[in-house]
Design an enzyme around this catalytic site. Structure first.
Site, short mmCIF file in Angstrom:
data_model
loop_
_atom_site.label_atom_id
_atom_site.label_comp_id
_atom_site.label_asym_id
_atom_site.label_seq_id
_atom_site.Cartn_x
_atom_site.Cartn_y
_atom_site.Cartn_z
N ARG A 6 33.41 59.81 -26.23
CA ARG A 6 33.85 60.80 -27.23
C ARG A 6 34.18 60.13 -28.57
NH1 ARG A 6 37.91 62.38 -24.72
NH2 ARG A 6 39.56 61.38 -25.91
N CYS A 37 57.40 48.73 -21.27
CA CYS A 37 58.04 48.54 -22.57
C CYS A 37 59.55 48.34 -22.45
CB CYS A 37 57.73 49.71 -23.48
SG CYS A 37 57.90 51.33 -22.71
N HIS A 51 62.75 51.94 -28.59
CA HIS A 51 63.58 52.17 -27.41
C HIS A 51 64.93 51.49 -27.59
CE1 HIS A 51 60.26 53.98 -25.56
NE2 HIS A 51 60.00 53.14 -24.56
#
Length: 342
Positions: free
Chosen positions: A42, A131, A244
């Site tokens: 795509r 993460c 975070h």
């Protein structure tokens, strides 16, 4: 003598982590020969603007990636499972995978380079940590070296970027809709995230924890080579974009000295101490976004564990320290090893 360069493959190049990998490579002057970007059919043919100029996205194939020296995977665990071993096999490129597919595979090193780069040995497939794990480990490891970790309790406050570009887009669109008095759609998150916090990241397991929370426990133990470390995490999604935060409580083996704690963190690579409450300076998503270092502050002794207890707060950019930067630092360290043995 000209510096040795390496052809680089970024697989999943159109996603948030893939884009940041390209930026980190340039910012850190990694010796890139040719940058090749791979994605799905795509996206094939799309021209992406990168720090190395415009690059046309190619359709992924194992054979094409194997023409490169390093491959950074910013793809799903399913895709990585199906393709990463074939990429790295028989002298293929060094493959650094950002998915969860191989993190707990005993044959695959799970690496935060400032902590355990030696775990790579001769492996050509390397796992990048979750993460939240990577950001927290940057502070936990120097404190373990200084005082010894006995128990870790963590609450993480995780940005929308942990769910990819789609998560950030849903948060931004939802904030606009809410302020305009419109209904807020949630397709990425379990509930609308704007002006909300959601104590639910990934699926719930039989023990009551979510898989995200257990990833932090399992991965921290592996990275720090502490298979029995008691660590409990509660993971919460919050309406910030890409940094975070983590509130951490430790019980240590040795009594804690705050001056020694500060010194250990100040000397730790990749860590910046931001701990001046009198002047309103402490770690925050606003200040850690876009930063290569992890901020640590709000350091204090813990009243629960007494002399062997401490509390602190950590912030780090989820797309950098928690993903792209960690991967590029792994590649840097391995490129230096190659250079040293040439």
């Amino acid at each position: 003598m000209a510096e040795k360069t390496y052809d680089i493959a970024v697989v999943g190049a159109t996603g948030a982590v893939g884009v940041e990998v390209c930026t980190c490579l340039k910012d850190r002057n990694f010796p890139v020969g040719k940058l090749r970007l791979f994605a799905s059919e795509r996206s094939a043919g799309k021209v992406m603007t990168t720090p190395y100029g415009d690059v046309t996205v190619e359709v992924f194939s194992v054979e094409s990636v194997r023409e490169c020296a390093f491959a950074f995977l910013a793809v799903s665990g399913t895709f990585a499972t199906a393709n990463a071993p074939a990429m790295a096999a028989d002298g293929g490129p060094i493959v650094i995978d950002n998915s969860s597919a191989f993190r707990m595979n005993e044959a695959v090193p799970l690496v935060v380079p400032e902590i355990n780069i030696e775990a790579v040995k001769d492996s050509r497939l390397i796992a990048n940590p979750n993460c939240t794990t990577a950001i927290g480990a940057m502070a936990l490891y120097p404190l373990h070296q200084a005082f010894g970790l006995k128990k870790v309790i963590m609450s993480s406050y995780q940005a929308a970027s942990g769910a990819g570009a789609e998560g950030m887009e849903e948060l931004q669109a939802g904030c606009r809709d809410m302020l305009d008095g419109k209904a807020v759609d949630n397709k990425v998150f379990a509930h609308p995230l704007p002006f909300n916090v959601i104590p639910h990241i990934d699926v719930f397991l039989d023990n009551g924890y979510t898989k995200e929370e257990m990833k932090v426990t399992w991965e921290t133990r592996k990275i720090m080579d502490m298979p029995d470390l008691p660590l409990s995490c509660t993971a919460v999604r919050i309406p910030t974009l890409r940094a975070h935060s983590e509130a951490v409580t430790l019980e240590t083996e040795k009594p804690v000295d705050l001056d020694a704690m500060r010194k250990a963190l100040e000397e730790a690579p990749g860590v910046r101490v931001v701990d001046d409450p009198a002047n309103l300076k402490y770690p925050m998503p606003l200040t850690s976004t876009g930063d290569y270092e992890v901020e640590v502050g709000r350091m204090r002794k813990n009243d629960v564990f007494g002399d062997c207890g401490l509390d602190f707060f950590v912030c780090g950019d989820q797309l950098l320290r928690g993903a792209a930067l960690n991967a590029v630092l792994i590649a840097e360290a391995l490129a230096e090893e190659i250079k040293a043995t040439a």
